[in-house]
Design an enzyme around this catalytic site. Sequence first.
Site, short mmCIF file in Angstrom:
data_model
loop_
_atom_site.label_atom_id
_atom_site.label_comp_id
_atom_site.label_asym_id
_atom_site.label_seq_id
_atom_site.Cartn_x
_atom_site.Cartn_y
_atom_site.Cartn_z
N TYR A 123 0.84 -1.20 0.00
CA TYR A 123 0.00 0.00 0.00
C TYR A 123 0.88 1.25 0.00
O TYR A 123 2.06 1.20 0.33
CB TYR A 123 -0.91 -0.03 1.23
CG TYR A 123 -2.15 0.83 1.09
CD1 TYR A 123 -3.04 0.64 0.05
CD2 TYR A 123 -2.43 1.84 2.02
CE1 TYR A 123 -4.18 1.42 -0.06
CE2 TYR A 123 -3.56 2.63 1.91
CZ TYR A 123 -4.44 2.42 0.86
OH TYR A 123 -5.56 3.20 0.76
N ASN A 174 -15.77 3.33 2.41
CA ASN A 174 -16.47 3.13 1.14
C ASN A 174 -17.57 4.15 0.84
O ASN A 174 -17.54 4.78 -0.22
CB ASN A 174 -17.01 1.71 1.04
CG ASN A 174 -15.89 0.69 0.92
OD1 ASN A 174 -14.77 1.04 0.54
ND2 ASN A 174 -16.15 -0.56 1.25
N ASN A 194 -20.04 -4.09 -7.75
CA ASN A 194 -20.39 -4.92 -6.60
C ASN A 194 -19.46 -4.70 -5.40
O ASN A 194 -19.66 -5.29 -4.35
CB ASN A 194 -20.35 -6.40 -7.02
CG ASN A 194 -20.84 -7.30 -5.91
OD1 ASN A 194 -21.80 -6.95 -5.23
ND2 ASN A 194 -20.16 -8.42 -5.70
N SER A 195 -18.45 -3.85 -5.57
CA SER A 195 -17.54 -3.57 -4.45
C SER A 195 -18.28 -2.74 -3.40
O SER A 195 -19.39 -2.26 -3.64
CB SER A 195 -16.33 -2.80 -4.97
OG SER A 195 -16.74 -1.50 -5.39
N ARG A 220 -18.17 -8.28 -13.36
CA ARG A 220 -17.60 -9.40 -14.10
C ARG A 220 -18.62 -10.52 -14.19
O ARG A 220 -19.43 -10.71 -13.28
CB ARG A 220 -16.35 -9.91 -13.37
CG ARG A 220 -15.18 -8.96 -13.43
CD ARG A 220 -14.02 -9.46 -12.63
NE ARG A 220 -14.32 -9.47 -11.20
CZ ARG A 220 -13.49 -9.94 -10.26
NH1 ARG A 220 -12.33 -10.44 -10.60
NH2 ARG A 220 -13.81 -9.89 -8.98
N TYR A 256 -10.36 4.99 -8.39
CA TYR A 256 -10.14 4.85 -6.94
C TYR A 256 -9.56 3.49 -6.60
O TYR A 256 -9.22 3.22 -5.44
CB TYR A 256 -11.45 5.06 -6.17
CG TYR A 256 -12.49 3.99 -6.45
CD1 TYR A 256 -13.36 4.10 -7.53
CD2 TYR A 256 -12.58 2.86 -5.65
CE1 TYR A 256 -14.28 3.12 -7.81
CE2 TYR A 256 -13.51 1.86 -5.93
CZ TYR A 256 -14.36 1.99 -7.00
OH TYR A 256 -15.27 1.01 -7.29
N GLY A 257 -9.43 2.61 -7.59
CA GLY A 257 -8.86 1.29 -7.34
C GLY A 257 -8.34 0.70 -8.63
O GLY A 257 -8.62 1.21 -9.72
#
Lengths: 377, 377
Positions: free
Chosen positions: A96, A169, A195-196, A218, A287-288
């Site tokens: 990280y 989140n 779906n996160s 997915r 963001y990811g």
Amino acid sequence: MKLPSVASLLIRVYRTTGPVSHIQRIRHGAVLNKNYSSVSAVKNCTALLYRNHGEPSQVVQLESLDLPQVGAECVLVKMLAAPINPSDLNMLQGTYAILPELPAVGGNEGVAQVMEVGDKVKTLKVGDWVIPKDAGIGTWRTAAVLKADDLVTLPKDIPVLSAATLGVNPCTAYRMLTDFEELKAGDTVIQNAANSGVGQAVIQIAAAKGIHTINVIRDRPDLRQLSDRLTAMGATHVITEETLRRPEMKELFKSCPRPKLALNGVGGKSATELLRHLQSGGSLVTYGGMAKQPVTVPVSALIFKDVRVRGFWVTQWKRDNRHDDEALRHMLDELCILIRAGKLSAPICTQVQLQDFRKALENAMKPYVSTKQVFVM
Amino acid sequence: MKLPSVASLLIRVYRTTGPVSHIQRIRHGAVLNKNYSSVSAVKNCTALLYRNHGEPSQVVQLESLDLPQVGAECVLVKMLAAPINPSDLNMLQGTYAILPELPAVGGNEGVAQVMEVGDKVKTLKVGDWVIPKDAGIGTWRTAAVLKADDLVTLPKDIPVLSAATLGVNPCTAYRMLTDFEELKAGDTVIQNAANSGVGQAVIQIAAAKGIHTINVIRDRPDLRQLSDRLTAMGATHVITEETLRRPEMKELFKSCPRPKLALNGVGGKSATELLRHLQSGGSLVTYGGMAKQPVTVPVSALIFKDVRVRGFWVTQWKRDNRHDDEALRHMLDELCILIRAGKLSAPICTQVQLQDFRKALENAMKPYVSTKQVFVM
């Protein structure tokens, strides 16, 4: 980059009140003192500590830690619940952007209850629910002594799992829907990783504002079930990554305008495809990077379509707004209003005990996980 | 996308003054009328026309075109000089974002002198120097009848080659240095394609403001000579693409701060490397894609370094500011002050006659060209 603030502040606080013991080696919020005789009712805690980076379920250990006395500007808190987020796993792996000095207590998010307050603390009282303002507290533990300034209160009338998962989140979703494009009812947002934890919050916050969402997931065995669940949450459209790349996408834009905003938690081809569907002048916010691939932007999209490519990191936002409590307060209040109105629910959670951490960490690493592991103390 | 405004306006103007002939087939600024008896002293012009897209030197032809009468809101101009820009070549090839209807006159930039003004024209007088406000005029011609509103004046005390090449490259450089980051003396800008028309203007405008420039060029036979020339213009550092990727870049940042702004005319690896050297929160602005490869952005640069990736197209800027003459006027005035002060020179030009267009177009297509082909009428 090293984790600053919270942990080092705690150590400084401790130093003013008692002799320095081996606490200097524990920087990640886990402040302990074997030599100090505390007046607190709670003198120690159980915590998930890691001394090395590596495979999360292997490097973490359950340990008992002594707590320091509650300094004048500090509070003693009992942790109620703390989730395992993807960024926590990356911290354990050592990959990280910010890493605490080791040994450190895992976890960066969670809700706690105030048990005791220092003499000079004006902002908190016993019984308050609090969440950390910044990453780095080390939340996977039963209790902690923390600086009052590093905490912000939450109302106690929201579900504990919502409170435990509110700070990362939903805050990420809220800010991305607020800070990059001026969105109004009837506008469209497209996102992958729908779906996160962030994705689900985006669907719900957008729906509450009348904003359409096109949600890319997915392909998977339980596709229909997941699609139905996201639709029930307020998703306008749920499509697979494969559909995203097909010409029939244009059918979809008969029922909602092209998106002003694209939210990317994946990277690679998925991000490029989101871009392709943006309005002229729209923004792609990353963001990811689940796919572990960069974001690739055609030159013509930049020059002739004026797309804007940005990133968002809620930890940085919180640090940039460290001295503007109003901004954080306003966001949390808005989110709590949605929670009370039944418009923003916690992600589906699996509640686990601290001692079952190995299984919880292993479950959190699995692909296509549709439930968030949350430690309940 | 089809070229709007200028050409179609011209046709509309013409339609109010006379019968429609075959001019409708010529939309790209080239307005001609074989059936109309004009009162103008100049009744026709010579122009470089193309009827099909393809290899530039093959599709262009030198033709004589009749001119329409000068309408009340129009002016008759004599073209003085008009350059061949890369975007002109892309238009001929049919690969540019905006394409005129064919047949069309080539060229989008150039300086002209007003020869005759319509009754209602208040903004221009005979003898004025003018340049087009927007792309689409078709500047490779000896004379034209144009709408006064589509032109802006330039002072006549600047060199004609500076005037002919002011509206695209220096304006692109000026806006990119102004609109994306707040730059002050002592800041740094990094750019690739530093030898391009835009790159040379960036070096000079930045130097005039005390802004450091790190200038990336491709390795080539005359590297030292080119490097010396850019340094004489005001470049702080001139490096090759290979050096850009080497660790010794950090030496360079001992003499100037890391850049807030990166200007990209290349794309591909070169753009990614520019990004890597940016300050946190800095911007990469793309105005060209010479390498014909997309811009690839690591996810971590977006999330943890908050780099902002944007594009710039001067044609779009001019259209967005179509009704704000002040913005364009202010920019041109600033640039003319720099020209008069000897701080902004025209790129090295090769002056050619319209009839030598084939050789000029071939020369403009060659790689490592360090001179701009300019038609002088």
